[in-house]
Design a protein around this motif. Structure first.
Motif, short mmCIF file in Angstrom:
data_model
loop_
_atom_site.label_atom_id
_atom_site.label_comp_id
_atom_site.label_asym_id
_atom_site.label_seq_id
_atom_site.Cartn_x
_atom_site.Cartn_y
_atom_site.Cartn_z
N ALA A 25 0.83 -1.21 0.00
CA ALA A 25 0.00 0.00 0.00
C ALA A 25 0.86 1.26 0.00
N LYS A 26 1.98 1.23 0.72
CA LYS A 26 2.87 2.38 0.72
C LYS A 26 3.44 2.63 -0.68
N ALA A 27 3.80 1.54 -1.35
CA ALA A 27 4.41 1.68 -2.68
C ALA A 27 3.40 2.09 -3.74
N VAL A 28 2.20 1.52 -3.68
CA VAL A 28 1.23 1.71 -4.76
C VAL A 28 0.21 2.82 -4.46
N LEU A 29 -0.45 2.71 -3.30
CA LEU A 29 -1.50 3.68 -2.99
C LEU A 29 -0.94 5.02 -2.50
N ARG A 30 0.17 4.97 -1.78
CA ARG A 30 0.73 6.19 -1.21
C ARG A 30 1.96 6.68 -1.98
N GLN A 31 2.28 5.98 -3.06
CA GLN A 31 3.38 6.40 -3.93
C GLN A 31 4.68 6.62 -3.15
N GLY A 32 4.95 5.69 -2.22
CA GLY A 32 6.17 5.77 -1.44
C GLY A 32 6.05 6.54 -0.15
N GLY A 33 4.91 7.17 0.09
CA GLY A 33 4.70 7.92 1.32
C GLY A 33 4.40 7.01 2.50
N ALA A 42 -7.10 10.39 8.51
CA ALA A 42 -6.38 10.02 7.30
C ALA A 42 -6.11 8.52 7.26
N LEU A 43 -5.81 7.94 8.41
CA LEU A 43 -5.57 6.49 8.47
C LEU A 43 -6.83 5.71 8.12
N THR A 44 -7.97 6.16 8.62
CA THR A 44 -9.23 5.49 8.32
C THR A 44 -9.51 5.54 6.81
N GLY A 45 -9.23 6.68 6.19
CA GLY A 45 -9.40 6.78 4.75
C GLY A 45 -8.45 5.88 3.99
N HIS A 46 -7.22 5.79 4.46
CA HIS A 46 -6.23 4.91 3.83
C HIS A 46 -6.68 3.46 3.90
N VAL A 47 -7.12 3.03 5.07
CA VAL A 47 -7.56 1.64 5.24
C VAL A 47 -8.80 1.35 4.39
N ARG A 245 -8.01 -23.06 7.16
CA ARG A 245 -9.10 -22.10 7.30
C ARG A 245 -8.58 -20.69 7.55
N LEU A 246 -7.30 -20.58 7.91
CA LEU A 246 -6.68 -19.28 8.14
C LEU A 246 -5.45 -19.19 7.25
N VAL A 247 -5.43 -18.20 6.37
CA VAL A 247 -4.31 -18.01 5.45
C VAL A 247 -3.69 -16.64 5.73
N LEU A 248 -2.39 -16.65 6.03
CA LEU A 248 -1.65 -15.41 6.27
C LEU A 248 -0.74 -15.15 5.08
N THR A 249 -0.69 -13.91 4.65
CA THR A 249 0.16 -13.59 3.51
C THR A 249 0.57 -12.13 3.54
N THR A 250 1.71 -11.84 2.94
CA THR A 250 2.22 -10.47 2.82
C THR A 250 2.38 -10.15 1.34
N ILE A 251 1.80 -9.03 0.92
CA ILE A 251 1.98 -8.58 -0.46
C ILE A 251 3.25 -7.74 -0.52
N PRO A 252 4.24 -8.15 -1.30
CA PRO A 252 5.50 -7.39 -1.35
C PRO A 252 5.32 -6.05 -2.05
N ALA A 253 6.19 -5.13 -1.71
CA ALA A 253 6.10 -3.78 -2.26
C ALA A 253 6.26 -3.75 -3.77
#
Length: 270
Positions: A25-33, A42-47, A245-253
């Motif tokens: 999200a930092k890389a794509v939605l916030r353009q590195g911000g 602002a955090l609520t809007g980001h989420v 039933r529970l899947v954990l994952t991280t989307i890389p930047a």
């Protein structure tokens, strides 16, 4: 009913996909911000933007990055953490900060209400957070023994007790190594070693778990859990078909947005 059972029952098909999306999200939605941890509106809007894009089954809140942002704004607290070099002092001082704990409670509750999702609170494992708190305070530890980790677990247990009855689906202790860690725990961390912490979680009906690089230990065998590797988001791994039933994952930047949307759709179909 455990908090994790409630999360799973609310998820489509009874399987919850928990996504650590912060780096992406930092890389794509916030353009590195940076993520605006210090501004709740602002955090609520980001989420909200993240959830509209990825539709995760829980709100993922990383307590470590929340506290890192807090420390960036409160240099006096950083100095207080470094006043003594005794192992555990820096972490105890950090977690004892009432202003930070109060803001975390407000943040979690607001995000849960705005998304109508339970929260997965990711917390560094006791040994990891003990070490990183010392690093942040400028008092690097040469080693983190079992006794140090046990003391740290009690500080975390006391801190969790101040978070009240938040709608947490999972308290996820992240035991993974991170670049820049100054030491390695003496032995692998297990829930059985942290009874003070699991007792507090049980008191509030929260399910604790320990996350390692490729596996997750969930308290009480509430659900079978699996880790979906980051390679999945690059199109290099199949969707999970092992009944977890529970899947954990991280989307890389560096994941490509088109691939991420396609792979997220595959997860919903699996």
């Amino acid at each position: 009913m455990s908090s994790l059972t409630a999360l799973l029952d609310a998820a489509p098909g009874g399987r919850a996909v928990v996504i650590d999306h912060d780096a992406y999200a930092k890389a794509v939605l916030r353009q590195g911000g940076e993520i605006p941890w210090g501004d709740l509106a602002a955090l609520t809007g980001h989420v909200a933007r993240v959830h509209a894009l990825l539709d995760p089954d829980a709100v993922f809140v990383d307590a470590e990055t929340f506290y890192d942002a807090h420390l960036g704004a409160t240099p006096d607290l950083v100095r207080a953490m470094g006043r003594r070099s005794r192992p555990g002092y820096a972490l105890r001082t950090l977690l004892g900060d009432e202003a930070a704990a109060g803001r975390l409670v407000s943040t979690v509750r607001t995000l849960a209400d705005s998304t109508r999702r339970r929260v997965v609170l990711s917390v560094p494992s006791p040994a990891r957070w003990l070490m990183r708190a010392h690093d942040r305070a400028g008092e690097r530890l040469a080693e983190v023994g079992a006794d140090h980790a046990d003391s740290a677990s009690m500080y975390l247990a006391e801190w969790l007790g101040r978070l009240g009855s938040l709608p947490l689906g999972l308290v996820l202790l992240d035991a993974r190594a991170r670049r820049g860690d100054s030491a390695t725990p003496e032995s692998p961390e297990r829930l059985a070693d942290y009874s003070s912490l699991t007792n507090v979680a049980g008191h509030f009906g929260w399910t604790p778990a320990v996350r390692c690089d490729a596996s997750v230990e969930v308290a009480g065998d509430v659900a079978r859990a699996a880790v979906l590797p980051e390679a999945f988001w690059h199109g290099e791994h199949e969707t999970p078909r092992d009944g977890a039933r529970l899947v954990l994952t991280t989307i890389p930047a560096d994941a490509q947005p088109e691939m991420v949307l396609m792979r997220r759709a595959l997860l919903k179909e699996a």
